[in-house]
Design a protein around this motif. Structure first.
Motif, PDB file in Angstrom:
ATOM      1  N   LEU A  29       0.828  -1.203   0.000  1.00 22.75           N
ATOM      2  CA  LEU A  29       0.000   0.000   0.000  1.00 22.75           C
ATOM      3  C   LEU A  29       0.865   1.255   0.000  1.00 22.75           C
ATOM      4  N   LEU A  67     -17.088   4.948   4.780  1.00 23.15           N
ATOM      5  CA  LEU A  67     -16.048   3.934   4.907  1.00 23.15           C
ATOM      6  C   LEU A  67     -16.178   3.135   6.198  1.00 23.15           C
ATOM      7  N   THR A  78      -9.404  -0.080  -3.399  1.00 22.37           N
ATOM      8  CA  THR A  78      -8.335  -0.324  -2.435  1.00 22.37           C
ATOM      9  C   THR A  78      -7.105  -0.919  -3.099  1.00 22.37           C
ATOM     10  N   THR A  83      -5.503   3.416  -4.430  1.00 22.13           N
ATOM     11  CA  THR A  83      -4.625   3.914  -3.372  1.00 22.13           C
ATOM     12  C   THR A  83      -3.883   5.165  -3.824  1.00 22.13           C
ATOM     13  N   PHE A 107      -9.869   4.715   5.214  1.00 24.41           N
ATOM     14  CA  PHE A 107      -9.474   4.034   3.981  1.00 24.41           C
ATOM     15  C   PHE A 107      -8.503   2.888   4.278  1.00 24.41           C
ATOM     16  N   GLN A 110     -10.176  -0.173   5.930  1.00 26.34           N
ATOM     17  CA  GLN A 110     -10.860  -1.047   4.967  1.00 26.34           C
ATOM     18  C   GLN A 110      -9.854  -1.835   4.146  1.00 26.34           C
ATOM     19  N   GLN A 111      -8.784  -1.177   3.737  1.00 25.19           N
ATOM     20  CA  GLN A 111      -7.785  -1.844   2.909  1.00 25.19           C
ATOM     21  C   GLN A 111      -7.108  -2.980   3.674  1.00 25.19           C
ATOM     22  N   GLN A 112      -6.929  -2.807   4.975  1.00 19.54           N
ATOM     23  CA  GLN A 112      -6.292  -3.830   5.810  1.00 19.54           C
ATOM     24  C   GLN A 112      -7.296  -4.799   6.424  1.00 19.54           C
ATOM     25  N   LYS A 113      -8.569  -4.641   6.044  1.00 14.49           N
ATOM     26  CA  LYS A 113      -9.633  -5.524   6.533  1.00 14.49           C
ATOM     27  C   LYS A 113      -9.688  -5.576   8.065  1.00 14.49           C
ATOM     28  N   THR A 119      -3.254  -1.982  10.447  1.00 14.00           N
ATOM     29  CA  THR A 119      -3.966  -0.716  10.251  1.00 14.00           C
ATOM     30  C   THR A 119      -3.216   0.441  10.899  1.00 14.00           C
TER      31      THR A 119
END
Length: 200
Positions: A29, A67, A78, A83, A107, A110-113, A119
């Protein structure tokens, strides 16, 4: 000018946080976030003007709430291109508003679940990248911060102490509990932005 000082304190605080969570950083990321930051900072340097603050605050708050509580955003958003675009847009806006941190946090979450250490570590690194160009851009614009250096360093040290204590607490949380608390805090920040936009 207050955004400049805010950016320097945030840069130092996030550097300490990133260094304490180094092995959890999502480098994939960050590799796509970095060029977006450079693009947003370059565009921002061309337009050192005030944006309509209330409108920007409401838009940021809306995206944060979406989000946090909306459906998962599409995978393309994502991914690498999403990104890069998110980094560019939030960096550009942060030069004028200084309130994009919660949006980047939502953001990244969410990207890292929702994985808590990834995170926190990735968000801290992303914010380091986002705040670093402010020193160059605002410095070139003529801002002098030497007289505030002592206070800035003191605030950075306090932030590092807070990070150390926070990481000890983070180890005791589950990912699901972390996600709930994280969303709640981001929601409060979003509501504060809305209140500031309405009352301002």
């Amino acid at each position: 000018m207050r955004y400049f000082y805010h950016g320097m304190v945030q840069l130092g605080s996030n550097l300490s946080r990133a260094s304490m969570t180094l092995r959890h950083i999502n480098l994939r990321l960050i590799l796509w976030f970095a060029p977006g930051v450079l693009l947003g900072a370059w565009l921002g340097s061309l337009f050192l003007v005030d944006l309509p603050l209330a409108l920007v605050q409401i838009c940021i708050a809306g995206f944060i709430l979406l989000l946090c509580w909306g459906p998962p955003i599409p995978a393309v958003a994502t991914g690498p291109v999403g990104t890069l675009l998110a980094a560019g847009l939030t960096t550009f806006v942060s030069l004028f508003v200084g309130a994009t941190g919660p949006l980047v946090a939502a953001f990244v979450k969410q990207q890292q679940k929702g994985e808590r250490f990834s995170t926190v570590a990735t968000f801290a690194t992303a914010m380091c990248l986002q705040h670093a160009p402010k020193a160059v851009i605002y410095g070139a614009a003529g801002f002098v911060f030497a007289e505030w250096l002592g206070l800035i360093l003191l605030m950075i040290a306090a932030g590092a102490a807070g990070t150390w204590a926070g990481l000890r607490l983070l180890r005791r949380l589950t990912d699901s509990r972390f996600t709930l608390l994280f969303n709640a805090l981001l929601t409060l920040l979003a509501l504060r932005l809305i209140w500031q936009a309405i009352s301002g």
